[in-house]
Write a protein that holds these residues in place. Sequence first.
Motif, PDB file in Angstrom:
ATOM      1  N   ALA A   1       4.317  15.765  11.074  1.00  0.00           N
ATOM      2  CA  ALA A   1       4.280  14.627  11.994  1.00  0.00           C
ATOM      3  C   ALA A   1       5.269  13.546  11.569  1.00  0.00           C
ATOM      4  CB  ALA A   1       2.858  14.062  12.056  1.00  0.00           C
ATOM      5  N   LEU A   2       5.417  13.322  10.267  1.00  0.00           N
ATOM      6  CA  LEU A   2       6.399  12.339   9.785  1.00  0.00           C
ATOM      7  C   LEU A   2       7.817  12.792  10.076  1.00  0.00           C
ATOM      8  CD1 LEU A   2       4.796  11.331   6.391  1.00  0.00           C
ATOM      9  CD2 LEU A   2       5.268   9.817   8.327  1.00  0.00           C
ATOM     10  N   ALA A   3       8.073  14.095   9.933  1.00  0.00           N
ATOM     11  CA  ALA A   3       9.401  14.627  10.252  1.00  0.00           C
ATOM     12  C   ALA A   3       9.719  14.413  11.724  1.00  0.00           C
ATOM     13  CB  ALA A   3       9.481  16.106   9.892  1.00  0.00           C
ATOM     14  N   GLU A   4       8.717  14.592  12.589  1.00  0.00           N
ATOM     15  CA  GLU A   4       8.905  14.350  14.019  1.00  0.00           C
ATOM     16  C   GLU A   4       9.215  12.876  14.295  1.00  0.00           C
ATOM     17  OE1 GLU A   4       8.923  16.390  16.759  1.00  0.00           O
ATOM     18  OE2 GLU A   4       8.983  18.021  15.302  1.00  0.00           O
ATOM     19  N   GLU A   5       8.564  11.986  13.563  1.00  0.00           N
ATOM     20  CA  GLU A   5       8.807  10.550  13.736  1.00  0.00           C
ATOM     21  C   GLU A   5      10.209  10.158  13.275  1.00  0.00           C
ATOM     22  OE1 GLU A   5       6.967   8.129  15.219  1.00  0.00           O
ATOM     23  OE2 GLU A   5       5.641   9.745  15.838  1.00  0.00           O
TER      24      GLU A   5
ATOM     25  N   ALA B   1       0.847  -1.187   0.000  1.00  0.00           N
ATOM     26  CA  ALA B   1       0.000   0.000   0.000  1.00  0.00           C
ATOM     27  C   ALA B   1       0.876   1.228   0.000  1.00  0.00           C
ATOM     28  CB  ALA B   1      -0.893   0.015   1.240  1.00  0.00           C
ATOM     29  N   LYS B   2       0.379   2.278  -0.548  1.00  0.00           N
ATOM     30  CA  LYS B   2       1.119   3.526  -0.497  1.00  0.00           C
ATOM     31  C   LYS B   2       0.128   4.666  -0.441  1.00  0.00           C
ATOM     32  CE  LYS B   2       1.658   4.227  -5.422  1.00  0.00           C
ATOM     33  NZ  LYS B   2       2.563   4.419  -6.512  1.00  0.00           N
ATOM     34  N   MET B   3       0.578   5.751   0.102  1.00  0.00           N
ATOM     35  CA  MET B   3      -0.217   6.954   0.122  1.00  0.00           C
ATOM     36  C   MET B   3       0.621   8.017  -0.556  1.00  0.00           C
ATOM     37  SD  MET B   3      -1.799   9.004   3.316  1.00  0.00           S
ATOM     38  CE  MET B   3      -3.539   9.174   3.115  1.00  0.00           C
ATOM     39  N   VAL B   4       0.080   8.712  -1.497  1.00  0.00           N
ATOM     40  CA  VAL B   4       0.821   9.730  -2.216  1.00  0.00           C
ATOM     41  C   VAL B   4       0.481  11.087  -1.624  1.00  0.00           C
ATOM     42  CG1 VAL B   4       1.219  10.795  -4.454  1.00  0.00           C
ATOM     43  CG2 VAL B   4       0.811   8.351  -4.314  1.00  0.00           C
ATOM     44  N   ILE B   5       1.508  11.778  -1.202  1.00  0.00           N
ATOM     45  CA  ILE B   5       1.348  13.129  -0.678  1.00  0.00           C
ATOM     46  C   ILE B   5       1.859  14.074  -1.750  1.00  0.00           C
ATOM     47  CG2 ILE B   5       1.999  14.725   1.159  1.00  0.00           C
ATOM     48  CD1 ILE B   5       0.351  12.308   2.095  1.00  0.00           C
TER      49      ILE B   5
ATOM     50  N   GLU C   1      12.538  -3.068   8.407  1.00  0.00           N
ATOM     51  CA  GLU C   1      12.436  -1.654   8.015  1.00  0.00           C
ATOM     52  C   GLU C   1      11.012  -1.308   7.618  1.00  0.00           C
ATOM     53  OE1 GLU C   1      15.333  -0.244   5.198  1.00  0.00           O
ATOM     54  OE2 GLU C   1      16.870  -1.538   6.050  1.00  0.00           O
ATOM     55  N   ASN C   2      10.346  -2.223   6.929  1.00  0.00           N
ATOM     56  CA  ASN C   2       8.969  -1.992   6.515  1.00  0.00           C
ATOM     57  C   ASN C   2       8.075  -1.820   7.732  1.00  0.00           C
ATOM     58  OD1 ASN C   2       6.919  -1.759   4.528  1.00  0.00           O
ATOM     59  ND2 ASN C   2       6.266  -3.806   5.038  1.00  0.00           N
ATOM     60  N   SER C   3       8.289  -2.649   8.738  1.00  0.00           N
ATOM     61  CA  SER C   3       7.504  -2.565   9.966  1.00  0.00           C
ATOM     62  C   SER C   3       7.742  -1.238  10.669  1.00  0.00           C
ATOM     63  CB  SER C   3       7.869  -3.730  10.877  1.00  0.00           C
ATOM     64  OG  SER C   3       7.151  -3.651  12.076  1.00  0.00           O
ATOM     65  N   LEU C   4       8.994  -0.799  10.713  1.00  0.00           N
ATOM     66  CA  LEU C   4       9.306   0.495  11.331  1.00  0.00           C
ATOM     67  C   LEU C   4       8.668   1.645  10.566  1.00  0.00           C
ATOM     68  CD1 LEU C   4      13.066   0.013  12.271  1.00  0.00           C
ATOM     69  CD2 LEU C   4      11.109   0.131  13.837  1.00  0.00           C
ATOM     70  N   ALA C   5       8.726   1.584   9.231  1.00  0.00           N
ATOM     71  CA  ALA C   5       8.125   2.640   8.411  1.00  0.00           C
ATOM     72  C   ALA C   5       6.617   2.690   8.628  1.00  0.00           C
ATOM     73  CB  ALA C   5       8.445   2.414   6.935  1.00  0.00           C
ATOM     74  N   ALA C   6       5.990   1.519   8.678  1.00  0.00           N
ATOM     75  CA  ALA C   6       4.545   1.471   8.888  1.00  0.00           C
ATOM     76  C   ALA C   6       4.175   2.015  10.265  1.00  0.00           C
ATOM     77  CB  ALA C   6       4.042   0.037   8.723  1.00  0.00           C
ATOM     78  N   THR C   7       4.964   1.661  11.272  1.00  0.00           N
ATOM     79  CA  THR C   7       4.704   2.149  12.629  1.00  0.00           C
ATOM     80  C   THR C   7       4.869   3.660  12.704  1.00  0.00           C
ATOM     81  OG1 THR C   7       5.402   0.053  13.585  1.00  0.00           O
ATOM     82  CG2 THR C   7       5.423   1.959  15.044  1.00  0.00           C
ATOM     83  N   ALA C   8       5.934   4.181  12.084  1.00  0.00           N
ATOM     84  CA  ALA C   8       6.163   5.634  12.072  1.00  0.00           C
ATOM     85  C   ALA C   8       5.015   6.348  11.371  1.00  0.00           C
ATOM     86  CB  ALA C   8       7.492   5.954  11.391  1.00  0.00           C
ATOM     87  N   PHE C   9       4.565   5.786  10.248  1.00  0.00           N
ATOM     88  CA  PHE C   9       3.447   6.398   9.535  1.00  0.00           C
ATOM     89  C   PHE C   9       2.192   6.382  10.402  1.00  0.00           C
ATOM     90  CE2 PHE C   9      -0.300   6.375   6.915  1.00  0.00           C
ATOM     91  CZ  PHE C   9      -0.076   7.463   6.088  1.00  0.00           C
ATOM     92  N   ASP C  10       1.921   5.237  11.030  1.00  0.00           N
ATOM     93  CA  ASP C  10       0.734   5.138  11.893  1.00  0.00           C
ATOM     94  C   ASP C  10       0.774   6.171  13.012  1.00  0.00           C
ATOM     95  OD1 ASP C  10      -0.252   3.055  10.391  1.00  0.00           O
ATOM     96  OD2 ASP C  10       0.349   1.494  11.808  1.00  0.00           O
TER      97      ASP C  10
ATOM     98  N   LEU D   1       4.838   7.463   0.185  1.00  0.00           N
ATOM     99  CA  LEU D   1       5.101   6.776   1.435  1.00  0.00           C
ATOM    100  C   LEU D   1       4.757   5.316   1.209  1.00  0.00           C
ATOM    101  CD1 LEU D   1       3.355   9.356   3.730  1.00  0.00           C
ATOM    102  CD2 LEU D   1       5.777   9.186   3.202  1.00  0.00           C
ATOM    103  N   ARG D   2       5.761   4.519   0.934  1.00  0.00           N
ATOM    104  CA  ARG D   2       5.526   3.108   0.651  1.00  0.00           C
ATOM    105  C   ARG D   2       5.564   2.338   1.963  1.00  0.00           C
ATOM    106  NH1 ARG D   2       6.079   2.172  -4.798  1.00  0.00           N
ATOM    107  NH2 ARG D   2       7.073   3.861  -5.927  1.00  0.00           N
TER     108      ARG D   2
END
Length: 91
Positions: A85-89, A1-5, A24-33, A14-15
Motif C-alpha cells: 500500500a505504501l508503494a502504491e502511495e 512518532a514512527k512505526m518500524v516495519i 514533506e512531513n505532512s505528505l508522508a503522514a497523509t501517504a501513510f494514513d 516510517l518516520r
Amino acid sequence: AKMVIRRRRGVRELRLTTDLPAGENSLAATAFDHAFDRLSVDQRALLLEHHLDGRSIADLARLLALPEGTVKSRLHTARQALERALAEEDR
C-alpha cells in the motif's frame, strides 16, 4: 512518532514527525494514513498492538487464542500489505 516495519533483510522505519520539513512531513503522514487505511481492520489492529503498544507475539497469541505461528504469519502478511500500500502511495 514512527512505526518500524521489520523485514528479513533489515528494518524500514516510517518516520512521521521527525526531521522532514513541515510540508514533506505532512505528505508522508497523509501517504501513510492512506496506506494504513487500505489494510483490513484485523491487520491494522495487529500491527498497532505489536508495533505501537509493544505486545509480544506470545501476548498476542494468548489474547487472540491463536498459536504463536499463526500470529507471526498474520503479522508478516499485514506488514507485506502495508509495504504494498505504501508503494502504491509513492506512485
